[in-house]
Design a protein around this motif. Structure first.
Motif, PDB file in Angstrom:
ATOM      1  N   PHE A 314     -27.404  -1.406  10.030  1.00 46.64           N
ATOM      2  CA  PHE A 314     -26.453   0.060  10.260  1.00 46.64           C
ATOM      3  C   PHE A 314     -26.742  -0.136   8.692  1.00 46.64           C
ATOM      4  O   PHE A 314     -27.578  -0.350   7.810  1.00 46.64           O
ATOM      5  CB  PHE A 314     -24.663  -0.272  10.292  1.00 46.64           C
ATOM      6  CG  PHE A 314     -25.160  -0.781  12.024  1.00 46.64           C
ATOM      7  CD1 PHE A 314     -24.362   0.551  12.870  1.00 46.64           C
ATOM      8  CD2 PHE A 314     -25.183  -1.923  12.644  1.00 46.64           C
ATOM      9  CE1 PHE A 314     -24.125   1.058  14.096  1.00 46.64           C
ATOM     10  CE2 PHE A 314     -24.786  -1.567  14.165  1.00 46.64           C
ATOM     11  CZ  PHE A 314     -24.212  -0.729  14.653  1.00 46.64           C
ATOM     12  N   THR A 315     -25.929   1.316   8.188  1.00 48.27           N
ATOM     13  CA  THR A 315     -25.821   2.190   6.788  1.00 48.27           C
ATOM     14  C   THR A 315     -24.992   0.402   5.863  1.00 48.27           C
ATOM     15  O   THR A 315     -25.726   0.446   5.110  1.00 48.27           O
ATOM     16  CB  THR A 315     -24.768   2.721   6.398  1.00 48.27           C
ATOM     17  OG1 THR A 315     -25.662   4.072   7.903  1.00 48.27           O
ATOM     18  CG2 THR A 315     -24.747   3.763   4.858  1.00 48.27           C
ATOM     19  N   HIS A 316     -24.687  -0.337   6.447  1.00 43.59           N
ATOM     20  CA  HIS A 316     -23.792  -1.235   5.746  1.00 43.59           C
ATOM     21  C   HIS A 316     -23.549  -2.163   5.685  1.00 43.59           C
ATOM     22  O   HIS A 316     -23.027  -3.388   5.475  1.00 43.59           O
ATOM     23  CB  HIS A 316     -22.451  -0.924   5.480  1.00 43.59           C
ATOM     24  CG  HIS A 316     -21.584  -0.283   6.288  1.00 43.59           C
ATOM     25  ND1 HIS A 316     -21.605   0.626   6.941  1.00 43.59           N
ATOM     26  CD2 HIS A 316     -20.853  -0.471   6.407  1.00 43.59           C
ATOM     27  CE1 HIS A 316     -20.924   0.979   8.125  1.00 43.59           C
ATOM     28  NE2 HIS A 316     -20.336  -0.606   8.170  1.00 43.59           N
ATOM     29  N   PHE A 317     -24.211  -2.488   7.284  1.00 43.95           N
ATOM     30  CA  PHE A 317     -24.314  -4.265   7.604  1.00 43.95           C
ATOM     31  C   PHE A 317     -25.453  -4.440   8.370  1.00 43.95           C
ATOM     32  O   PHE A 317     -25.970  -3.180   9.174  1.00 43.95           O
ATOM     33  CB  PHE A 317     -23.022  -4.611   8.280  1.00 43.95           C
ATOM     34  CG  PHE A 317     -22.080  -3.870   9.842  1.00 43.95           C
ATOM     35  CD1 PHE A 317     -22.803  -4.320  10.665  1.00 43.95           C
ATOM     36  CD2 PHE A 317     -21.641  -3.017   9.319  1.00 43.95           C
ATOM     37  CE1 PHE A 317     -22.387  -3.934  11.881  1.00 43.95           C
ATOM     38  CE2 PHE A 317     -21.522  -2.287  10.770  1.00 43.95           C
ATOM     39  CZ  PHE A 317     -21.623  -2.900  11.949  1.00 43.95           C
ATOM     40  N   ARG A 318     -25.615  -5.524   9.294  1.00 43.02           N
ATOM     41  CA  ARG A 318     -27.070  -6.028   9.823  1.00 43.02           C
ATOM     42  C   ARG A 318     -25.871  -6.300  11.170  1.00 43.02           C
ATOM     43  O   ARG A 318     -25.355  -6.962  10.534  1.00 43.02           O
ATOM     44  CB  ARG A 318     -28.289  -7.250   9.337  1.00 43.02           C
ATOM     45  CG  ARG A 318     -29.835  -6.621   9.826  1.00 43.02           C
ATOM     46  CD  ARG A 318     -30.084  -8.073   8.890  1.00 43.02           C
ATOM     47  NE  ARG A 318     -29.967  -8.058   7.860  1.00 43.02           N
ATOM     48  CZ  ARG A 318     -30.736  -7.522   7.020  1.00 43.02           C
ATOM     49  NH1 ARG A 318     -31.447  -6.783   7.144  1.00 43.02           N
ATOM     50  NH2 ARG A 318     -29.458  -8.509   5.914  1.00 43.02           N
ATOM     51  N   LEU A 319     -26.224  -6.070  12.173  1.00 41.67           N
ATOM     52  CA  LEU A 319     -26.033  -7.066  13.515  1.00 41.67           C
ATOM     53  C   LEU A 319     -27.295  -7.085  14.459  1.00 41.67           C
ATOM     54  O   LEU A 319     -27.574  -7.042  14.347  1.00 41.67           O
ATOM     55  CB  LEU A 319     -25.412  -5.978  14.225  1.00 41.67           C
ATOM     56  CG  LEU A 319     -24.784  -5.704  15.745  1.00 41.67           C
ATOM     57  CD1 LEU A 319     -23.973  -7.136  15.166  1.00 41.67           C
ATOM     58  CD2 LEU A 319     -24.027  -4.929  15.966  1.00 41.67           C
ATOM     59  N   GLU A 320     -26.024  -8.579  14.856  1.00 39.91           N
ATOM     60  CA  GLU A 320     -27.079  -9.692  15.990  1.00 39.91           C
ATOM     61  C   GLU A 320     -26.026  -9.641  16.639  1.00 39.91           C
ATOM     62  O   GLU A 320     -25.188 -10.082  16.452  1.00 39.91           O
ATOM     63  CB  GLU A 320     -27.995 -11.067  15.430  1.00 39.91           C
ATOM     64  CG  GLU A 320     -28.594 -11.470  16.595  1.00 39.91           C
ATOM     65  CD  GLU A 320     -29.967 -12.302  15.275  1.00 39.91           C
ATOM     66  OE1 GLU A 320     -29.358 -12.159  14.606  1.00 39.91           O
ATOM     67  OE2 GLU A 320     -29.890 -13.443  16.481  1.00 39.91           O
ATOM     68  N   LEU A 321     -26.311  -9.506  17.959  1.00 36.47           N
ATOM     69  CA  LEU A 321     -26.016  -8.976  19.596  1.00 36.47           C
ATOM     70  C   LEU A 321     -26.647 -10.377  20.238  1.00 36.47           C
ATOM     71  O   LEU A 321     -27.768  -9.832  20.919  1.00 36.47           O
ATOM     72  CB  LEU A 321     -25.414  -7.530  19.555  1.00 36.47           C
ATOM     73  CG  LEU A 321     -24.539  -6.826  19.289  1.00 36.47           C
ATOM     74  CD1 LEU A 321     -24.757  -5.130  20.433  1.00 36.47           C
ATOM     75  CD2 LEU A 321     -23.334  -7.159  19.415  1.00 36.47           C
ATOM     76  N   ALA A 322     -25.988 -11.023  20.651  1.00 36.32           N
ATOM     77  CA  ALA A 322     -26.063 -11.880  22.064  1.00 36.32           C
ATOM     78  C   ALA A 322     -25.416 -11.345  22.991  1.00 36.32           C
ATOM     79  O   ALA A 322     -24.863 -10.732  23.420  1.00 36.32           O
ATOM     80  CB  ALA A 322     -24.948 -13.325  21.069  1.00 36.32           C
ATOM     81  N   VAL A 323     -26.490 -10.972  24.105  1.00 34.71           N
ATOM     82  CA  VAL A 323     -25.983 -11.021  24.971  1.00 34.71           C
ATOM     83  C   VAL A 323     -25.733 -11.934  26.416  1.00 34.71           C
ATOM     84  O   VAL A 323     -26.935 -11.741  26.942  1.00 34.71           O
ATOM     85  CB  VAL A 323     -27.875  -9.087  25.944  1.00 34.71           C
ATOM     86  CG1 VAL A 323     -27.053  -8.607  27.134  1.00 34.71           C
ATOM     87  CG2 VAL A 323     -27.362  -8.395  24.461  1.00 34.71           C
TER      88      VAL A 323
END
Length: 374
Positions: A314-323
């Motif tokens: 995203f613009t202001h953070f990185r996201l890592e999602l466990a699924v």
DNA sequence: CACGCGTGGTC
DNA sequence: TGACCAAGCGT
């Protein structure tokens, strides 16, 4: 060369006045053909100009093109957009990003119909009062659709002007000065073409890297070109590092392939868009343990971790999602606030790309792991 | 006024 | 591959 690039070459001192006529002459010969642009000399449709300007906010022409075509086919005028349900608008916008633009777009269309008889106001003040319309968009629509002598200052114009005048003050502080310098150049005749010419110049010649100064219609007056440091403008304030956040998405799949989705709250990140249920996102250095993530499951089901996960920036953070994936029986009841969406209807849902990735990741695992299990 | 707000392309 | 970029607006 006419001057050295020494320190005596002060900012706000171009080689000579940048003549609008020189820019307009270049524009007439080299302007881009874009679907929202009227033919040369023809009157522009305010609705189309406005729609394109909203879509183009912080978004590339390439990304906008297919969305604009689909959107215009589905909502050909302000009345059809105003009377459409919000879900249809969000669905048409899904994948384009900055979803508050879509909410404001819809609100703006309804305002134009309810308070302006279905016509866009033809004054800067009137335009500026509309939802989602700020100083740039009001000036762009005003100039292009209504021939108002307004300065539409976007990122392109900031780059062009900061180079011509060698503006040393970094953005965003320099905005008022750049706005004033631009306004002083706006011609009484063809202000709309001038605005579009500035953007074409910034996109085609005065580019962020390796500007084509040698073929620029304003190479004569440009102070940065003379100094040989055009690429170092505009000056910008240093940016902050982007943190990382971690979370979980829970993809619940029914035996017939349907998936459980919910709609995010209307405000904030991905506001009003669809998603598989998920837990809170935590700022951290690494993904939390699986047992910890599982405690955030929205309901009881045979959850299994799909290897790999989903990364998104995203613009202001990185996201890592466990699924996490669960395959449930045909009679599994949807919990409150969550609904079954058939596989064939997924494409027509308002899933932002990050959530589309999460669902696809979960479905790939479900399909490969236990096809038809119940 | 600094920050929140998406996504995909480029080098 | 990370950093930067692309037609900003609302709060």
């Amino acid at each position: 060369m006419r001057k050295s690039g020494g320190p005596e070459l002060a900012a706000l001192r171009p080689q000579s006045r940048p003549e609008p006529a020189a820019l307009l002459g270049w524009y007439d010969a080299h302007r881009r053909t874009l679907p929202w642009r009227a033919a040369s000399g023809a009157q522009a449709d305010p609705y189309r100009v406005w729609l394109s300007e909203i879509m183009l906010q912080q978004t590339t022409v390439t990304a906008v093109q297919p969305y604009y075509a689909r959107f215009l086919a589905r909502f050909p005028d302000v009345n059809s957009l105003a009377s459409a349900p919000a879900e249809a608008v969000m669905q048409a916008w899904a994948g384009l990003g900055y979803y508050s633009r879509a909410r404001n777009l819809h609100a703006c269309a309804r305002t134009v119909v309810a308070e302006h008889g279905g016509r866009f106001p033809a004054t800067l003040e009137g335009l500026l009062a509309l939802p989602g319309v700020g100083p740039y968009t009001a000036a762009a629509v005003g100039a292009i659709a209504f021939d108002l002598p307004a300065a539409a200052v976007d990122g392109n114009v900031e780059r062009v002007i900061s180079r011509i005048y060698r503006v040393e003050e970094p953005l965003p502080g320099a905005k008022p000065r750049i706005r004033a310098l631009t306004q002083a150049l706006v011609p009484a005749r063809r202000p709309g073409d001038f605005a579009q010419a500035m953007m074409d110049l910034g996109a085609m010649i005065c580019t962020p890297r390796r500007p084509a100064c040698g073929v620029c219609p304003w190479m004569g007056p440009c102070a940065a070109r003379a100094a040989g440091d055009a690429e170092s403008f505009p000056r910008k304030a240093p940016k902050k590092a982007v943190p990382s956040r971690f979370g979980a998405a829970f993809v619940c799949v029914r035996a017939d392939g349907a998936v459980l989705l919910r709609t995010r709250p209307p405000e904030g990140l991905l506001g009003g868009m669809d998603e598989p249920p998920g837990g809170a996102w935590r700022e951290s250095d690494a993904m939390p343990a699986t047992v910890e993530l599982l405690q955030e499951a929205p309901f009881d089901a045979p959850w299994r971790l799909a290897p790999g996960g989903v990364r998104h920036v995203f613009t202001h953070f990185r996201l890592e999602l466990a699924v996490f994936v669960a395959i449930v029986a045909p009679d599994f009841a949807a919990p409150a606030g969550i609904r079954w969406v058939r596989r064939a209807d997924l494409a027509g849902s308002a899933l932002p790309n990050v959530m589309r990735k999460a669902v696809a990741h979960g479905l790939a695992f479900a399909g490969g792991a236990e096809p038809g299990a119940a």
